[in-house]
Enzyme design. Structure first.
Site, PDB file in Angstrom:
ATOM      1  N   HIS A   1       0.748  -1.163   0.007  1.00 57.96           N
ATOM      2  CA  HIS A   1       0.036   0.130  -0.207  1.00 57.96           C
ATOM      3  C   HIS A   1       1.025   1.163  -0.060  1.00 57.96           C
ATOM      4  CE1 HIS A   1      -3.952   2.067   1.394  1.00 57.96           C
ATOM      5  NE2 HIS A   1      -2.989   2.957   1.162  1.00 57.96           N
TER       6      HIS A   1
ATOM      7  N   HIS B   1       0.974   4.963  -2.569  1.00 55.62           N
ATOM      8  CA  HIS B   1       0.492   5.701  -3.793  1.00 55.62           C
ATOM      9  C   HIS B   1       1.619   6.315  -4.407  1.00 55.62           C
ATOM     10  CE1 HIS B   1      -3.822   5.895  -2.125  1.00 55.62           C
ATOM     11  NE2 HIS B   1      -3.030   5.531  -1.102  1.00 55.62           N
TER      12      HIS B   1
ATOM     13  N   HIS C   1      -9.877   1.538   0.225  1.00 56.59           N
ATOM     14  CA  HIS C   1      -9.601   2.527   1.374  1.00 56.59           C
ATOM     15  C   HIS C   1     -11.103   2.505   2.267  1.00 56.59           C
ATOM     16  CE1 HIS C   1      -6.100   3.794  -0.795  1.00 56.59           C
ATOM     17  NE2 HIS C   1      -5.825   4.506   0.235  1.00 56.59           N
TER      18      HIS C   1
ATOM     19  N   GLU D   1     -10.384   4.533   7.517  1.00 56.22           N
ATOM     20  CA  GLU D   1      -9.518   5.525   7.936  1.00 56.22           C
ATOM     21  C   GLU D   1      -9.839   6.698   8.557  1.00 56.22           C
ATOM     22  OE1 GLU D   1      -7.459   6.928   4.191  1.00 56.22           O
ATOM     23  OE2 GLU D   1      -5.775   7.680   5.413  1.00 56.22           O
TER      24      GLU D   1
ATOM     25  N   ASP E   1       2.090   4.225   2.695  1.00 56.76           N
ATOM     26  CA  ASP E   1       0.921   4.852   2.249  1.00 56.76           C
ATOM     27  C   ASP E   1       1.208   6.219   1.392  1.00 56.76           C
ATOM     28  OD1 ASP E   1      -1.826   5.594   1.961  1.00 56.76           O
ATOM     29  OD2 ASP E   1      -2.035   6.761   3.766  1.00 56.76           O
ATOM     30  N   ASP E   2       1.696   7.304   1.872  1.00 55.35           N
ATOM     31  CA  ASP E   2       2.388   8.511   1.158  1.00 55.35           C
ATOM     32  C   ASP E   2       3.648   8.786   1.742  1.00 55.35           C
ATOM     33  OD1 ASP E   2       0.087   8.939  -0.830  1.00 55.35           O
ATOM     34  OD2 ASP E   2      -1.063   8.927   1.209  1.00 55.35           O
TER      35      ASP E   2
HETATM   36  N1  LIG Z   1      -4.092   7.844   3.041  1.00 51.40           N
HETATM   37  C1  LIG Z   1      -5.034   8.064   1.947  1.00 51.40           C
HETATM   38  N2  LIG Z   1      -6.348   7.769   2.058  1.00 51.40           N
HETATM   39  C2  LIG Z   1      -7.214   8.178   0.952  1.00 51.40           C
HETATM   40  N3  LIG Z   1      -6.719   8.484  -0.270  1.00 51.40           N
HETATM   41  C3  LIG Z   1      -5.305   8.821  -0.483  1.00 51.40           C
HETATM   42  N4  LIG Z   1      -4.607   9.141  -1.425  1.00 51.40           N
HETATM   43  C4  LIG Z   1      -3.631   9.064  -1.092  1.00 51.40           C
HETATM   44  N5  LIG Z   1      -3.350   8.694   0.070  1.00 51.40           N
HETATM   45  C5  LIG Z   1      -4.537   8.459   0.550  1.00 51.40           C
HETATM   46 ZN   LIG Z   2      -3.721   4.974   0.899  1.00 55.29          ZN
END
Ligand SMILES: Nc1ncnc2[nH]cnc12
Ligand SMILES: [Zn+2]
EC number: 3.5.4.2
Length: 333
Positions: A7, A9, A185, A188, A266-267
């Site tokens: 996971h 992006h 998703h 969250e 994640d990011d």
């Molecule tokens: N944590 C996240 N939750 C939802 N969409 C996303 N797009 C990029 N990161 C995300």
């Molecule tokens: Zn994500």
């Protein structure tokens, strides 16, 4: 320690340095989203705006190849053997590149990194919920048409508070019929109901985040019984204020309840993290031992959207490494 992640992006993996150099290349003022070498946002809605602005700075197939190769190479340098990246053809369309060239650039980056380092990777096409139902359906149709061997999964990311899961069911039906692995998703930003809706309506094998399932004991039991895998991203959850700190984070409770959990970034630069840091957090902040962390990595490989031969090869490599560690530990005692 060998690592895997399922996971992350792709635009969310762009370092501030790379984003700055892209902004210079295209002469774009990004002072609203990047200051003092850090991304600027203060809540989930602003994070999504910041993310989309960063995505708009990658405009050619070569830009996406560079972004992907850079991230895959970084992962390989910390002993990551497998990575799944979440990509959205909408971002390619939005800057006029088009979905085909967008995906082609990402594939170029994956092949280049594999050639250099051996890292195995796959692509999960995602619909962005905040772009609306039609775009999410369009993303699923694109993933189906692409028939690209690296595109093995379908996801929905973006603003979880927009619409109901049922509104997006058709997109997942298309992806399921195309033979893609399904993840979404949920749990969250929204609570346990969002995870229940995802399980009831989409029936995915994995959930992105899913951590707020902890708010419903019977849902936690259901996850444990069905073996649905959670793609947990602790650093992201703290940065986005889902939990105040790592001690309050439910990863430990979910694992102890028998839920199949994994560790992901994640990011990473948006949340001042990296996959290496997420593994450190699991060990140093959350108290997981070496065997528990290895078990979570193995779960990522078990749940990966790959063909059986690739999975067997990854698991054989991983198990050989674990065995070597066990033998070394026995020799030391
Ligand atoms: N944590 C996240 N939750 C939802 N969409 C996303 N797009 C990029 N990161 C995300
Ligand atoms: Zn994500």
């Amino acid at each position: 320690m060998l690592k895997a992640e399922i996971h992350c992006h792709i635009e969310g993996a762009a370092s501030p340095e790379l984003t700055l150099s892209q902004a210079q290349k295209y002469v774009v003022d990004i002072s609203n989203i990047l200051r003092d070498g850090k991304y600027v946002w203060s809540d989930f809605a602003e994070f999504i705006v910041c993310y989309d602005a960063v995505a708009s700075l990658f405009r050619t197939q070569a830009d996406y190849a560079l972004l992907t190769e850079t991230y895959m190479t970084e992962l390989a340098s910390i002993n990551t053997i497998y990575s799944e990246i979440i990509v959205s053809p909408d971002h390619g369309d939005r800057i006029g590149l088009g979905a085909d060239a967008y995906i082609a650039g990402i594939c170029d980056g994956i092949f280049a990194a594999k050639e250099k380092t051996g890292i195995e990777a796959r692509i999960i096409v995602t619909g962005e919920r905040h772009f609306g139902v039609n775009r999410v359906v369009g993303a699923a149709e694109y993933a189906m048409r692409a028939k690209n061997p690296l595109v093995t999964g379908f996801n929905m990311a973006g603003e979880e508070r927009m619409g109901k899961v049922a509104d997006y069911a058709r997109a997942f039906d298309i992806a399921r019929d195309a033979g893609l692995g399904l993840t979404i998703h949920a749990g969250e930003v929204c609570g346990a109901f969002s995870v229940s809706d995802a399980l009831n309506i989409i029936k995915p094998s994995r959930i992105g985040h899913g951590v707020r399932a902890i708010e419903d004991e019977s849902l936690v039991e259901r996850l444990a019984e069905t073996g649905v895998v959670l793609e947990v991203c602790p650093g992201s959850n703290i940065a986005l204020d889902v939990y105040p700190d790592f001690q309050a984070h439910p990863l430990r409770r979910l694992k102890d309840a028998g839920v199949r959990v994994t560790i992901n970034s994640d990011d990473p630069p948006f949340f001042k993290t990296s996959l290496a840091r997420e593994y450190d957090i699991a060990s140093n902040e959350m108290g997981f031992g070496r065997e528990e962390i290895d078990a979570m990595t193995r779960t990522s490989l078990e749940a990966a959207f790959v063909d059986d031969a690739t999975r067997d090869a990854l698991l054989a490599r991983f198990d050989a490494y674990v065995q070597t560690g066990v033998k070394a530990a026995v020799k030391d005692t």
